[in-house]
Design an enzyme around this catalytic site. Structure first.
Site, PDB file in Angstrom:
ATOM      1  N   ASP A  14      -4.001  -6.411   0.060  1.00 39.52           N
ATOM      2  CA  ASP A  14      -3.958  -6.326  -1.155  1.00 39.52           C
ATOM      3  C   ASP A  14      -3.505  -7.877  -1.534  1.00 39.52           C
ATOM      4  O   ASP A  14      -2.282  -8.291  -0.499  1.00 39.52           O
ATOM      5  CB  ASP A  14      -3.533  -5.182  -1.774  1.00 39.52           C
ATOM      6  CG  ASP A  14      -4.292  -3.768  -2.369  1.00 39.52           C
ATOM      7  OD1 ASP A  14      -5.452  -3.922  -1.363  1.00 39.52           O
ATOM      8  OD2 ASP A  14      -3.686  -2.538  -2.216  1.00 39.52           O
ATOM      9  N   THR A  73      -2.498  -8.388  -5.013  1.00 36.46           N
ATOM     10  CA  THR A  73      -1.443  -7.715  -6.439  1.00 36.46           C
ATOM     11  C   THR A  73      -0.166  -6.890  -5.585  1.00 36.46           C
ATOM     12  O   THR A  73      -0.280  -5.818  -5.480  1.00 36.46           O
ATOM     13  CB  THR A  73      -2.484  -6.862  -7.402  1.00 36.46           C
ATOM     14  OG1 THR A  73      -3.215  -7.634  -7.924  1.00 36.46           O
ATOM     15  CG2 THR A  73      -1.122  -7.192  -8.351  1.00 36.46           C
ATOM     16  N   ASP A  81      -2.515   0.298  -2.532  1.00 35.60           N
ATOM     17  CA  ASP A  81      -1.701   1.183  -3.079  1.00 35.60           C
ATOM     18  C   ASP A  81      -2.867   2.204  -4.371  1.00 35.60           C
ATOM     19  O   ASP A  81      -2.179   3.411  -4.563  1.00 35.60           O
ATOM     20  CB  ASP A  81      -1.488   0.049  -4.352  1.00 35.60           C
ATOM     21  CG  ASP A  81      -2.793  -0.591  -4.646  1.00 35.60           C
ATOM     22  OD1 ASP A  81      -3.866  -0.405  -4.776  1.00 35.60           O
ATOM     23  OD2 ASP A  81      -2.006  -1.701  -5.842  1.00 35.60           O
TER      24      ASP A  81
END
Length: 1174
Positions: free
Chosen positions: A465, A467, A797
């Site tokens: 990912d 972020t 996430d």
């Protein structure tokens, strides 16, 4: 209501001292026995609704309970605590008793006692032997008993440490699972174990519910209840439709507030655990059941046996059900379900475990071949001498004698087989993994599956990912486009048109999760961001404009929101509807290019709506959004829409008259014809340490890919800053739409052939959905583009990342920003959400793999020499130069200590300077094969020279043809001591497996190795000098010691000679130990998918290993028994006290492996292919 002494600051409720709760535990349990609308009806009829229920539990729907210690304790006493009592830890004595239950040890004890008893039985004159020999007979039995005691204590201590570590890890995971509640009028995050009945819990997307409850207020709430009901469809929840919320279920969409009703053993999860015997209440009953039932129940609990190599660590309140997590369309969901189901069977077998299992089988086959050869040679030799040379014939009265002789030869053969098995291997694997897990916790890696450690060392690809993992997740609005003006800094709020001022502040304040807040730092630092970081950046923008978002929220509390369309990864936007005097107002925020396409109007500098044509939209994209994205900013568009119930109140063209049959559930029709208020550019800086970490990965042969939901320009910019995209290198950057277009055939199905053309070149996948991530990960893992296949690690996430995390060889969940569902689906939790921690996991994984390989190099050299000595000793002199108790010392004590010493090596930077091993590469490399063969040849030459010429060289008595129980000789003591010295110094050589010359490098960083090595050396001196009859040794002179040590040290010099020999001289076919061909991998996949209830597909091999363990048991019985009654037999090869049962516990994981380096292409912003040189 009387005043309560328990109240905190006058906020929140607690039970008055002179009052009682309106219902008890059983009433609450009965409420939760109802489902769906029945539950709503039951609560309404019996209690008058959930708000009345709150009153009877002395809690406020808005303020919660007081949260005072006295009130919390009172609620725990009345309704129970939210903890399912774990089984009490086993005491050390219990673990000792369990260690003694090992069949191998029981047989050894019995055999030693029989041997001990027979040693006191008076011998007849015909049997020969003097009194000293008869007096020495008991020593063998006592020595074996002593060795058993040592093994039991060591095993129990290891188990005690493992159980202690396991429970510590379990409690750490449980403590980190926190939940948001309202207490004393304030939002608080508390550990789930502290929840009590009456708490007002705030549930949101991604939560794993830790208790049962009733919904008070909800926004677009959908829950996955498959862990309880088995139904894969998400259940829509609502105050009046279905208010029942159950522990162990996952919140897949939306948010809301619920009244906690049942906790701990009274919740649905607790009731199930109690039925399975997991709680203390049923523990006593379980003890009364037979052992078979008890074991069956243990298997059902899901906690696993702590002694297994590969436990899955979960919290007491957690469910491991992470299937059906995809909330894409109806057509795509079944694909994830089908793939997710067999995943548990496939993922259990790691790279190293697969190779070790195959190696164990091959060693078993080799040992069997040698053992059969020994038996055949002995029988043929006996027959030739007896019936050929001596000319005897087979007479009936001699039949028993001949059969006994043949049985004796068979026993020698089985002894050779026993010596061949590397019994220290399972211990080495367990020690290396357990040691690494403990150390990885210090490096912010919380390991949930032990085998994920070493699998990570073989990773060839990481799909990360953006972020929070590659960036700091500290978001700030640094640019904005308001009223036709592009601001590169925070604009002057007073200079904005009043209409824009009002809409800007209200849209951000209201259309955000109310759990997202920005709080001033107590120490005067940067403000603290709580909740969703993107929303926090927008709230921070409001504060930077000099406004207060919480005043707007006080004016429009969450309960007053008319309708909320919560954010999800499909719509990539969030919308909120509120009541207005004229009707309703809709606020929307989301990905800029997606929301802009739904806008038909835009506010000008005066705050007046003007038409927003397609051409103007393209201009904003080109002149505003793309430059922002080019600077690495995340762009968010904020828009609104007014719905009027009366046509007379309409004053502007952008206002819409609401129809009588308006359907608020039809989101697509509601969220359209919007008016754009502003576009923001949010900065999320790249972590300082990430570029260096990615360079380390690239030099280690690992391809890093970014998979993000941001737009393609932002993703490209961040990827360039991180180093994922490097100058003068071709690459592919795709968005989700173009990705799907390229990989799907004419029927819309994903084509592996088309995917194989994309993934080697792909470096950035932007605007991707969780389904895109799953498709990419599955495609890379399943690809057979090259003979060596990829091993993929994935970070995630979100709730919908569950399928990709499960599919990956190693799934990393974010510990800070990750949802409970993502954590449940993962193998490792990154407690700091930092990509650098993944690199550390790679380093530890490679270290584990190398530690096992080092031990194998050492162990196989010892076993090879021991087998050859036993083989030739049996064939030539019908005896073994190494006595039984000496073999116990060499094979058990030294191997156990060596496994501990070699398994505790700390990782070094050089581990990241080579490519991954991959799935198909042999566990025993050509360099290791060269070392094993070279040192075995040297040691065998030394042993046999000492055996046949040692008595002449040292001018001592010949010990080859001594009688049973005869006093130990210096001849055989020198052989034993020299063999141990060579083994000890070869342990130094074994520290390096890649042909390094400096074997002492890093030795000072491993005090455990130095301590164990030194201790073993001192113990050997004591054994030789003072072991006497117990260890079949006779004290050596200083001169003899010098030669023993000299021959041992010579192995270091010989190691340098072996290193000089080119590895290429070793044929590749010799190095195929534990390697797998692609065809075998395909067979494994088919077999493992067919596994039922966790039973391995290759059952025949596992049964073969069990048979091997039984042979070990039988040989020890016969050895010890015959010690006392057969003067012709010396029990010389009781080599191991560890049965091979631990291999049976290893689970099976689907094979995949190494990487390729293809040519690459780039894309334009729209996803069209173009040659790109960055």
């Amino acid at each position: 209501m009387a005043h309560s002494e328990d109240q905190v600051d006058g906020v929140g409720m607690s039970r008055p001292r002179d009052a009682t709760y309106g219902l008890d535990v059983m009433d609450l349990r009965k409420i939760m026995e109802h489902h769906k609308h029945e539950g709503y009806d039951y609560v309404q009829e019996k209690y008058g609704g959930v708000l009345e229920l709150c009153k009877q539990l002395y809690t406020s729907p808005n303020e919660g309970i007081s949260g005072s210690p006295v009130d919390l304790e009172d609620r725990r006493k009345t309704f129970g605590s939210n903890v399912i009592p774990p089984k009490p830890p086993k005491t050390f004595l219990q673990l000792v008793w369990e260690a003694i239950q090992d069949v191998t040890l029981i047989v050894l004890i019995v055999a030693a006692l029989i041997s001990l008893g027979l040693s006191f039985y008076p011998q007849s004159e015909s049997e020969g032997g003097d009194s000293s020999e008869s007096e020495a007979g008991w020593i063998e039995g006592v020595a074996i008993l002593g060795a058993v005691v040592v093994v039991v204590l060591v095993t129990a201590f290891n188990d005690y440490q493992k159980e202690k570590q396991f429970r510590g890890l379990q409690s750490k995971i449980e403590h980190e699972h926190q939940f948001s509640v309202i207490r004393g009028g304030q939002d608080k995050n508390i550990p789930v174990g502290e929840l009590v009945a009456g708490d007002i819990a705030q549930v949101k997307y991604g939560d794993l519910l830790p208790a049962d409850g009733l919904i008070i207020q909800s926004n677009d709430l959908k829950v996955d209840e498959s862990s309880l009901t088995g139904e894969s469809d998400h259940v829509k929840k609502g105050e009046k439709t279905d208010p029942m919320m159950f522990s162990g279920t996952h919140v897949m969409e939306g948010s809301g507030k619920m009244l906690v009703t049942a906790v701990g053993v009274n919740s649905q999860t607790g009731i199930i655990f109690a039925l399975l015997g997991a709680s203390n209440e049923d523990g006593e009953k379980d003890k009364k059941k037979d052992k078979k039932d008890k074991n069956r129940l243990k298997g059902q609990e899901g906690n696993g046996d702590i002694d297994t190599i590969n436990p899955v660590i979960t919290g007491n309140n957690a469910h491991n059900n992470t299937t059906n997590l995809n909330n894409k369309g109806e057509e795509e969901a079944p694909e994830v379900e089908k793939k997710a189901k067999p995943e548990t069977a496939r993922k259990e077998k790691s790279v190293l475990q697969g190779k070790l299992t195959k190696l164990a089988i091959q060693i078993g086959y080799g040992g069997t071949a040698v053992a059969v050869l020994v038996v055949l040679i002995l029988i043929v030799k006996f027959c030739v001498i007896e019936f050929g040379i001596n000319g005897k014939s087979w007479e009936t009265e001699q039949t028993a004698k001949y059969i006994e002789t043949f049985v004796f030869y068979f026993i020698i053969g089985v002894t050779v087989l026993v010596v061949a098995v590397p019994e220290g291997l399972p211990l080495a694997v367990t020690l290396a993994l357990a040691y690494s897990v403990r150390k990885m916790m210090d490096d912010n890696n919380l390991v949930r599956h032990l085998d994920a450690c070493e699998t990570m060392g073989n990773a060839t690809a990481i799909c990360s990912d953006k972020t929070g993992t590659l960036t700091t997740n500290r978001m700030t609005v640094v640019q904005s486009y308001i009223g036709g003006a592009h601001y590169k800094s925070t604009p002057n709020f007073n200079a904005l048109a009043p209409t824009i001022q009002d809409l800007l502040v209200r849209s951000i304040s209201i259309n955000s999760g109310y759990t997202s807040r920005v709080l001033p730092d107590k120490e005067g630092g940067l403000p603290q961001q709580l909740g969703n970081k993107t929303e926090c950046s927008l709230l921070g923008f409001v504060l930077d404009l000099g406004q207060k978002y919480h005043t707007i929220r006080d004016e429009v509390p969450e309960e007053a929101l008319y309708k909320v369309y919560t954010f999800n990864s499909v719509r990539k936007s969030m919308s909120t509807v509120i009541n207005m005097k004229f009707g309703y107002r809709l606020f929307t925020k989301g990905a800029s290019e997606i929301v802009l396409k739904k806008c038909n109007f835009i506010l000008d500098c005066e705050g007046k709506p003007k038409p927003f044509s397609v051409e103007e939209q393209e201009n904003v994209v080109k002149n505003v959004i793309e430059p922002m994205a080019g600077d690495g900013l995340r762009t968010i568009c904020i828009a609104y829409k007014d719905y009027h119930t009366d046509a007379s109140t309409r004053t502007e063209d952008n206002e819409e008259l609401m129809k009588d049959d308006h359907d608020w559930e039809d989101e697509d029709s509601v969220v359209q014809n919007l008016t754009c208020v502003l576009v923001t550019g949010i900065q999320d800086p790249v972590r300082d340490e990430v570029p260096a970490s990615i360079r380390q990965c690239q030099s280690a042969g690992i391809t890093v890919r970014m998979v993000t939901g941001d737009n393609v320009n932002t993703a490209r910019s961040i990827a360039a800053k991180c180093g994922i995209l490097t100058p003068n290198e071709n690459f592919l950057v795709l968005d989700g739409k173009e990705f799907n277009k390229r990989i799907r055939d004419a029927n819309g199905e994903v084509s592996q052939e088309l995917l194989d053309k994309i993934w080697p070149d792909l470096r950035v996948l932007a605007r991707s959905s969780p389904q895109d991530k799953y498709t990419l990960v599955k495609g890379i893992i399943d690809s057979k583009r090259t003979t060596s296949r990829e091993v993929v690690a994935v970070t995630g996430d979100g709730t919908n990342d569950g399928p990709a995390l499960k599919k990956a060889d190693v799934g990393f969940a974010m510990g800070i920003s990750g949802t409970d569902v993502a954590k449940e689906a993962s193998d490792i939790i990154l407690t700091d959400d930092n990509f650098t921690s993944i690199v550390k996991a790679v380093m530890w994984g490679r270290n584990v793999y190398d530690s096992i390989a080092k031990f194998l190099q050492f162990q196989l050299t010892v076993n090879c020499v021991a087998v050859m000595v036993a083989f030739f000793g049996a064939c030539i002199i019908n005896d073994s130069p190494l006595k039984a108790i000496q073999m116990l010392w060499v094979n058990l004590i030294m191997d156990t200590l060596a496994s501990l010493a070699l398994a505790t090596e700390l990782p070094s930077a050089e581990l990241l300077k080579r490519r991954p091993y991959g799935r198909t590469k042999a566990l025993i490399s050509r360099t290791m094969t060269k070392n094993i063969m070279g040192h075995s040849i040297y040691q065998l030459i030394v042993v046999f020279v000492l055996l046949f010429a040692g008595n002449n060289l040292f001018e001592i008595d010949d010990g080859k043809y001594a009688k049973i129980h005869a006093p130990p000789s210096q001849h055989f003591t020198i052989i034993f001591n020299t063999f141990v010295m060579m083994t000890l110094f070869n342990e130094m050589n074994a520290r390096k497996i890649h042909g390094q010359r400096n074997i002492f490098e890093g030795l000072r960083r491993n005090p455990v190795f130095v301590g164990i090595w030194t201790g073993t050396f001192v113990a050997q001196i004591i054994l030789v000098q003072f072991g006497g009859t117990v260890f079949s040794t006779k004290a050596l002179t200083l001169d003899q010691w010098f030669w023993c040590v000299f021959l041992g040290v010579s192995t270091l010099l010989w190691g340098q000679v072996i290193t000089t020999i080119p590895t290429s001289v070793i044929p590749k076919r010799i190095c195929s130990w534990a390697s797998k061909k692609p065809e075998e991998e395909e067979e494994d996949e088919v077999e493992e998918v067919e596994e039922v209830d966790g039973m391995p597909g290759r059952r025949g091999q596992i049964l073969w290993i069990r048979g091997l363990a039984r042979l070990q048991t039988q040989i020890r019985v016969i050895n010890a028994f015959r010690m006392g009654i057969d003067a012709r037999y010396d029990s010389s090869s009781i080599s191991s006290m560890h049965s091979y049962h631990s291999l049976q516990n290893q689970k099976h994981r689907k094979p995949v492996a190494a990487s390729t380096s293809p040519r690459v292409m780039g894309t334009t912003d729209e996803g069209q292919a173009s040659e790109t040189v960055f």
